[in-house]
Every structure is written in C-alpha cells, then in structure tokens.
Design an enzyme around this catalytic site. Structure first.
Site, PDB file in Angstrom:
ATOM      1  N   GLU A  33       0.958  -1.211   0.000  1.00  0.00           N
ATOM      2  CA  GLU A  33      -0.193  -0.125   0.072  1.00  0.00           C
ATOM      3  C   GLU A  33       0.992   1.130  -0.033  1.00  0.00           C
ATOM      4  O   GLU A  33       1.862   1.500   0.695  1.00  0.00           O
ATOM      5  CB  GLU A  33      -1.031  -0.034   1.189  1.00  0.00           C
ATOM      6  CG  GLU A  33      -0.329   0.142   2.649  1.00  0.00           C
ATOM      7  CD  GLU A  33      -1.010   0.616   3.551  1.00  0.00           C
ATOM      8  OE1 GLU A  33      -1.123   1.959   3.715  1.00  0.00           O
ATOM      9  OE2 GLU A  33      -1.545  -0.173   4.612  1.00  0.00           O
ATOM     10  N   LYS A 122      -8.006  -4.373  10.608  1.00  0.00           N
ATOM     11  CA  LYS A 122      -6.644  -3.683  11.088  1.00  0.00           C
ATOM     12  C   LYS A 122      -6.727  -2.962  12.368  1.00  0.00           C
ATOM     13  O   LYS A 122      -7.042  -2.092  12.727  1.00  0.00           O
ATOM     14  CB  LYS A 122      -6.226  -2.232  10.074  1.00  0.00           C
ATOM     15  CG  LYS A 122      -4.986  -1.651  10.484  1.00  0.00           C
ATOM     16  CD  LYS A 122      -4.808  -0.448   9.464  1.00  0.00           C
ATOM     17  CE  LYS A 122      -4.024   0.452   9.855  1.00  0.00           C
ATOM     18  NZ  LYS A 122      -3.628   1.569   9.020  1.00  0.00           N
ATOM     19  N   GLY A 152       3.774  -0.646  15.840  1.00  0.00           N
ATOM     20  CA  GLY A 152       4.683  -1.225  16.841  1.00  0.00           C
ATOM     21  C   GLY A 152       4.719  -2.771  16.773  1.00  0.00           C
ATOM     22  O   GLY A 152       5.394  -3.258  17.773  1.00  0.00           O
ATOM     23  N   GLY A 172       5.124  -0.839   8.810  1.00  0.00           N
ATOM     24  CA  GLY A 172       5.451   0.399   8.191  1.00  0.00           C
ATOM     25  C   GLY A 172       6.713   0.947   8.358  1.00  0.00           C
ATOM     26  O   GLY A 172       7.663   0.555   7.369  1.00  0.00           O
ATOM     27  N   SER A 173       7.079   1.626   9.370  1.00  0.00           N
ATOM     28  CA  SER A 173       8.400   2.163   9.427  1.00  0.00           C
ATOM     29  C   SER A 173       9.502   1.275   9.553  1.00  0.00           C
ATOM     30  O   SER A 173      10.683   1.559   9.356  1.00  0.00           O
ATOM     31  CB  SER A 173       8.617   3.345  10.579  1.00  0.00           C
ATOM     32  OG  SER A 173       8.218   2.900  11.892  1.00  0.00           O
TER      33      SER A 173
END
Length: 202
Positions: A33, A122, A152, A172-173
């Site tokens: 995404e 989610k 996290g 994500g990160s």
C-alpha cells in the site's frame, strides 16, 4: 503461499516507488500500500499496478472517504486500508470488488466494520491496544475474522503476537522510511519476513 503481511510505503515518491516495491515483493510481501498522505500517491499506485499488478495486490492506505476509494480503483489499485472504521468507505470498497482493511480499536468498531463487509480488520495502533487487549477482542470476534496488527509490531515481537492469535501484520517504518534506498528496504523486508516465519506456531 502468500504471506499475511502488508507492506506500507508511507512517504514514497513516484520516481522510486517501483524499484522499492520490487524489493518488497522479492522478499515475499505481496500486499503493498501507498498511503494517501504520501507525495503524489495516485501516480505511485498507478505505476505499481501497471508494473507489479500481476504479482502483487497494490492499493492505498490512509483512505478516509469513498471518493478516494474510487480514485484508487481508477488507477488500478485493489486494496484499501484505513486508519479508522467508516462504513461508507468499506461499502464502496466492496462494491468495487476491492479488499477492505479498516482500522479498528474497539469491539464496537470491529463489528461495524464486519457488518459493512470488511475483508479483514486492522488493529491500529496495535502497540496501544497491546497483546492482552487484542486477545480480549479476539475472544468476542466471529470465528474466521482476520485480524492484522499494525503499529509497533516487527522483528522483535512477531512471535509474541503470533502466539497470542494475530493473523497478520502491516509493516510501516520497520519496512520503509523516506530516504532509504531500495537495497536497504529489501534487507529490512527479508528480515521481517524471516522473523514472521520464525514466529509460526506449531
């Protein structure tokens, strides 16, 4: 087998998106995404759909309104991920035949999402709900409901989340931050996939 992992490329730009996504796909992550608060996200999504659409499910994150769902669909996206639960977004997504992953944090939001036809849920931000909170929510969800942890989760705690009953995760990160090279993202993707697979329960 397709891994239950969604790669989140927040902040990616069109000039780098395909090369980065190829590295993510090569690691085994087939759901990708581009959040809509990235630079020129619809261009990136369209480029990914054209280049990788036969091998990956491409779509958008941070989708907040039905109009955005239609824009993603128009450029070839087939995955809609949101930080919140908005039934109108879920319903439009399903109407267009796309996968819907709304963000939920409470049982009320979870059931609103299920009632609207969500593909899966989610859990966001997972770090705030925690594993014990997730287990409590899982206990009241209908059997077979897919629940992905986002926010996290990563290499250090995949095993604990998997043992507690999570079905998948959004990355994500831990997977990508703006400014990283495709090679760096590829290494992180492989490490995340290895950690996820190592956390499999018997």
């Amino acid at each position: 087998m397709t891994l239950p992992l969604i790669g989140i490329l927040r902040g990616v730009t069109p000039d780098e998106v395909v090369e980065i996504a190829r590295e993510v796909l090569a690691a085994g992550i087939t759901y990708i995404e581009v959040p809509l608060n990235s630079p020129d996200p619809f261009t990136s999504i369209g480029m990914l759909a054209e280049a990788l659409g036969e091998h990956a499910v491409i779509g958008a994150g941070t989708v907040l309104i039905p109009e955005q769902v239609r824009e993603v669909h128009d450029v070839g996206g087939r995955l809609i991920v949101s930080p919140n639960c908005r039934p109108s977004v879920i319903e439009e997504t399903r109407h267009l035949g796309m996968a819907s992953w709304p963000g939920i944090m409470t049982p009320s939001e979870a059931y609103d999402a299920i009632d609207a036809g969500a593909t899966g849920l989610k859990l966001f931000p997972a770090v705030q709900v925690g594993i014990e909170g997730m287990k409590a929510m899982r206990s009241v969800l209908p059997a077979g409901t897919l629940l992905y942890a986002v926010g996290g989760v990563g290499v250090d705690n995949f095993a604990a989340w998997r043992a507690a009953g999570i079905d998948g995760a959004g990355l994500g990160s831990a997977l990508y931050t703006p400014g990283q090279t495709p090679e760096e993202v590829g290494r992180q993707a492989k490490a995340l996939v290895a950690a996820w697979e190592a956390g499999e329960t018997p």
